[in-house]
Design an enzyme around this catalytic site. Structure first.
Site, PDB file in Angstrom:
ATOM      1  N   LEU A  56      57.549  28.151  51.028  1.00  0.00           N
ATOM      2  CA  LEU A  56      56.605  28.425  51.956  1.00  0.00           C
ATOM      3  C   LEU A  56      55.453  27.328  51.741  1.00  0.00           C
ATOM      4  O   LEU A  56      54.907  26.991  52.544  1.00  0.00           O
ATOM      5  CB  LEU A  56      55.912  29.808  51.763  1.00  0.00           C
ATOM      6  N   ARG A 112      66.183  30.940  39.737  1.00  0.00           N
ATOM      7  CA  ARG A 112      67.649  30.663  40.294  1.00  0.00           C
ATOM      8  C   ARG A 112      68.557  30.012  39.553  1.00  0.00           C
ATOM      9  O   ARG A 112      69.719  30.127  39.436  1.00  0.00           O
ATOM     10  CB  ARG A 112      67.400  30.323  41.677  1.00  0.00           C
ATOM     11  N   ARG A 142      63.427  25.028  42.432  1.00  0.00           N
ATOM     12  CA  ARG A 142      62.327  25.730  43.185  1.00  0.00           C
ATOM     13  C   ARG A 142      62.117  27.318  42.913  1.00  0.00           C
ATOM     14  O   ARG A 142      63.130  27.880  42.781  1.00  0.00           O
ATOM     15  CB  ARG A 142      62.659  25.501  44.671  1.00  0.00           C
ATOM     16  N   HIS A 178      71.797  26.335  48.080  1.00  0.00           N
ATOM     17  CA  HIS A 178      70.720  27.138  48.990  1.00  0.00           C
ATOM     18  C   HIS A 178      69.620  26.229  49.273  1.00  0.00           C
ATOM     19  O   HIS A 178      69.184  26.307  50.398  1.00  0.00           O
ATOM     20  CB  HIS A 178      70.122  28.099  48.193  1.00  0.00           C
TER      21      HIS A 178
END
Lengths: 203, 291, 360
Positions: free
Chosen positions: B111, B6, B105, B70
């Site tokens: 998760l 990302r 991340r 985010h």
């Protein structure tokens, strides 16, 4: 659903074929009487047929759950602000009576398995219709008709309230407005007498 | 490129926007080549978000997108059982930092934070709670908190918190966003200090005891301001580019010799105190990312 | 494309809105009107935020993610449960309608738009919403793989965000607050239908309790309101089918449902007259004799003997056998047809235009 899912349609037709039933082609469009006569050519025909009129009879519309929801499958009208029954009542010369529970459940599906819960649902529309001054209620659903009509006696037993609210099926409402005989409309099969309505209309 | 991590995507998007190739502050994400069937079947949620918030059906039109904050890769420092350095306090999920993500991340890896470490922290915390019924809190700590709360609720005139919150969000995005520059980070430090000053005079309108979200939101704003100050101090101190911390102007490269270490910050006497913690490298050696 | 998406300085509009304020501590209740100037792209949640920030800090509501994931902002608009963050205001403002916002139904109100979710969570926990695999963890750090195909039957149930919009409008729960309700039951099917879960029979036994699946009144309000497409009524139907398949049919509701299958198989029709004794048993049915006689006298009940047998009843019998042969006598026989519905919805949204091809 089948029209949108060729895989499912294939499976259904394969099974139909195996038991010797012709395949479903998906060419049938399912329409309800309520939809047919509340709009379009059916509505024009209704206005002509309802020449005898309801003479300002105050009618509380009761829709029934599965003609409104799920709306994405039915799609005829806004399930929270439906209009078709009101439009038909007006076309027949009656006066639609508004009340909040007209879009709710009558309790019929669980009236045998969970009578108490069902009666708790059933009382709402009837009580509200009475309070709103309705002479009768009308529903396009045969099962709503059965619970609204036949189970009023049980409401009386459970709550002491004897509503005596006449319940008309949609087809009967139109029939009355079109001048059909009471005997043709099978009012003798009602548990709550429809006589007060007929007297009011001088049928 | 679409499947890169990302931070890489964010930088690519922001570069397009900054260099004038964006469309009204966005770049366009085109899913149309996937076809209606696949989008309806597999990307239902994406389509829903796009239709509700952008008014765009990705079956027919590209989705306007741009980088946003985010996920917080850092968080409350915990061990692998979710334990913090405060006795009896456990942290799990996005507020915690077990340090599984490093400076970035990867998609889906939150998760691990929630499922794996949530389970471990929950189990450990339960065991701790069964063995301990009380913990000692210094009386002064409790009194301080009650005094501050009373002062906040008693104040009847002052600034409503929302302007401070909106200004903090806007300036952090501008000065502390995808690309970071020394001068902008320093400027942001001054802005945050100014906002913290203004915070001293905010007014909470709801004085009640019942679900008082006006009060909780005001308290959260204080935490946001303190957190922003921590981020500024840490960001300036890390003179390299690593993961989501990108300084293309002055320190474009990763510097393992000096900065392969965790940034630790604690709040002391009303300001952040910076510290470092070594990284333990076991099986997987850090490598340069290539796509 | 909207201006929100394009980050253009958005045009603003004037949004009037009415909110039912309530304080459970004092019992005070009042309908207050607010008017805010807001960008045209705002949602109901944005409007509430503006009111709380700029006009009345004491207004209370829950919120968190603002993007239809956390399930915090369930509330009612004009009596219908919605997620505030999913409800765009532009069209409502344009129509001139002033919406009335209130707390969700079927849950006690704490303050303004905030309800006490405890009864909701109690029911949620009652269905044991966790996986009970019943098998050992695989050795040597390996993992069991379950295919996407086998998880698909519970895909929509997995989308539930626990917002409570379905519970808010559940007609059966309104009449009996103890009914487990659509959210808990949809969640229960998420585990009963999970190929990894090994406690289906125990779960179904629990769900066949007095306030379980057979108390659902099929009003479809849950399905209508769910902002995530979970369709709880469908899940409840599947739980019923699985129960009967597993032989858990002591409930009157199960007996009732079974009679439909039996009469279709034996006659090709629904044998209505026998529905009551087959559902309630002979003793209860006798107690209902007076009521039944009233109906019979009115000609509402056709005589039971001889049962009318459809001419092509063989077709019906063969279909019955085929369904069993294919293992579709339980939940698998209830075809959700997500693909068909998704396509219909899509066509509805685009006024009947066919979807473009992948290459188009």
């Amino acid at each position: 659903m089948l029209k949108g899912d060729p895989e499912l349609l294939g499976r259904v037709n394969e099974n139909l074929q195996r038991v010797g039933i012709p395949a479903y082609t998906g060419s049938i469009e399912v329409r309800h009487l309520l939809w047919e006569i509340s709009d379009g050519p059916g509505y024009e025909l209704l206005k002509q047929a309802a020449h005898k009129g309801l003479k300002g009879l105050r009618v509380a519309p009761f829709y029934g759950c599965q003609i409104l929801r799920p709306s994405k499958l039915l799609g005829h009208e806004d399930p929270d602000r439906p209009w078709s029954l009101e439009r038909i009542i007006e076309a027949c010369g009656g006066e639609p009576v508004d009340y909040p529970a007209k879009i709710k459940c009558c309790g019929f599906p669980i009236i045998q398995a969970r009578e108490e819960t069902a009666l708790g649902e059933l009382i709402q529309p009837i009580e509200q219709a009475v309070e709103a001054g309705a002479d009768a209620m009308v529903t396009p659903c045969p099962l709503c008709h059965l619970s609204l009509d036949a189970w009023q006696s049980k409401l009386k037993k459970a709550t002491g309230k004897d509503f005596q609210m006449p319940i008309l099926h949609l087809s009967q409402l139109v029939g009355v407005a079109a001048g059909l005989e009471a005997s043709e409309l099978m009012f003798k099969r009602h548990v709550v007498s429809v006589d007060p309505v007929l007297e009011k209309l001088e049928v | 490129m679409e499947l890169a991590s990302r931070d890489v995507i964010s930088r690519a998007e922001q570069t397009e926007i900054d260099e004038g190739r964006g469309v009204d502050g966005n770049v366009l994400l085109d899913l149309r080549h996937l076809g209606a069937e696949k989008i309806l079947d597999r990307l239902h949620g994406t389509r829903e978000l796009s239709m509700v918030f952008a008014g765009v059906d990705p079956i027919r039109e590209p989705i306007p997108v741009r980088p946003g904050a985010h996920y917080h890769m850092g968080g409350v420092d915990t061990d692998v059982w979710g334990k913090t350095n405060v006795e009896g306090l456990y942290a799990a999920g996005e507020c915690a930092c077990v340090s599984v993500h490093g400076a970035n991340r990867l998609g889906g890896n939150a998760l691990m934070e929630t499922i794996t470490y949530g389970k471990r922290a929950g189990r450990h915390a339960a065991e701790w709670a069964l063995a301990n019924t009380t913990i000692e809190i210094p009386e002064s700590t409790e009194q301080d908190a009650e005094r501050d709360l009373k002062a906040l609720l008693d104040r009847s005139d002052g600034e409503r918190p929302w302007r401070i919150r909106d200004e903090l969000a806007r300036t952090m995005h501008e000065n502390f966003g995808v690309f970071r520059r020394e001068d902008q980070m320093e400027r942001q430090g001054e802005i945050v200090a100014g906002l913290r000053e203004r915070y001293q005079q905010i007014v909470v309108e709801d004085k009640g005891q019942l679900f008082n979200s006006d009060l909780t939101q005001a308290l959260e704003l204080e935490f946001l301001l303190e957190l922003a100050e921590c981020m500024v101090v840490c960001g300036i101190a890390r003179k390299e580019s690593r993961g989501a911390h990108a300084r293309p102007q002055d320190y474009p490269d990763r510097d393992d010799a000096n900065y392969m270490k965790h940034t630790m910050v604690s709040w002391e006497n009303g300001e952040p105190r910076l510290d470092w913690k070594p990284v333990t490298v076991t099986k997987w050696q850090p490598q340069e990312r290539t796509y | 494309m909207t201006e929100a998406a394009l980050n253009v300085e958005a045009r603003t509009m004037r949004v009037p809105i009415k909110i039912w304020r309530y304080d459970s501590a004092t019992g005070e209740r009042a309908l207050k009107e607010y008017v805010v100037d807001a960008p045209e792209w705002v949602t109901l949640l944005d409007v509430l935020d503006i009111i709380k920030d700029q006009q009345d800090g004491s207004l209370s509501y829950r919120k968190s993610c603002r993007m239809m994931i956390c399930g915090s902002c369930g509330m009612r608009m004009d009596g219908a449960a919605v997620l505030a963050c999913k409800t765009r205001m532009y069209d409502i403002v344009q129509s001139g309608h002033v919406p009335v916002i209130s707390a969700m139904g079927n849950l006690p109100i704490v303050k303004d738009l905030v309800v006490d979710m405890q009864p909701f969570w109690d029911k949620f926990h009652a269905v044991k919403p966790w996986l009970q695999p019943g098998y050992e963890e695989p050795p040597d750090g390996k993992e069991y793989i379950v295919s996407q195909e086998r998880m698909n039957p519970i895909h929509k149930e997995s989308l539930c965000i626990n917002c409570g919009c379905c519970v808010s409008e559940c007609n059966a729960m309104e009449s009996d607050p103890e009914f487990l309700g659509p959210q808990a039951l949809a969640k229960a099917f998420r585990f009963v239908g999970d190929p990894r879960d090994q406690s289906d029979v125990d779960r179904l036994e629990d769900l066949n309790s007095e306030h379980g699946i057979w108390e659902c009144t099929r009003c479809y309000f849950c399905t209508e309101r769910c902002p995530k497409g979970v369709d709880p009524r469908d899940s409840i139907a599947k739980l019923g089918a699985e129960s009967v398949k597993e032989g858990i049919d002591r409930d009157l509701g199960a007996k009732h449902a079974k009679w439909f299958v039996t009469s279709a198989k034996t006659t090709g029709w629904l044998r209505e007259t026998e529905l009551v004794p087959k559902t309630q048993g002979i003793v209860s049915a006798i107690k209902e004799t007076r009521f039944a006689m009233t109906l019979a006298l009115k000609g509402k009940v056709p005589p039971p003997v001889p049962p009318h047998v459809a001419q092509d009843v063989e077709e019906s019998r063969k279909l019955y056998d085929l369904v069993h042969e294919q293992g579709r006598d339980g939940a698998a026989g209830i075809v959700q047809g997500e693909r068909g519905i998704a396509r219909m919805e899509y066509l509805h949204e685009t006024s009947g235009e066919e979807p473009p091809d992948a290459d188009g």
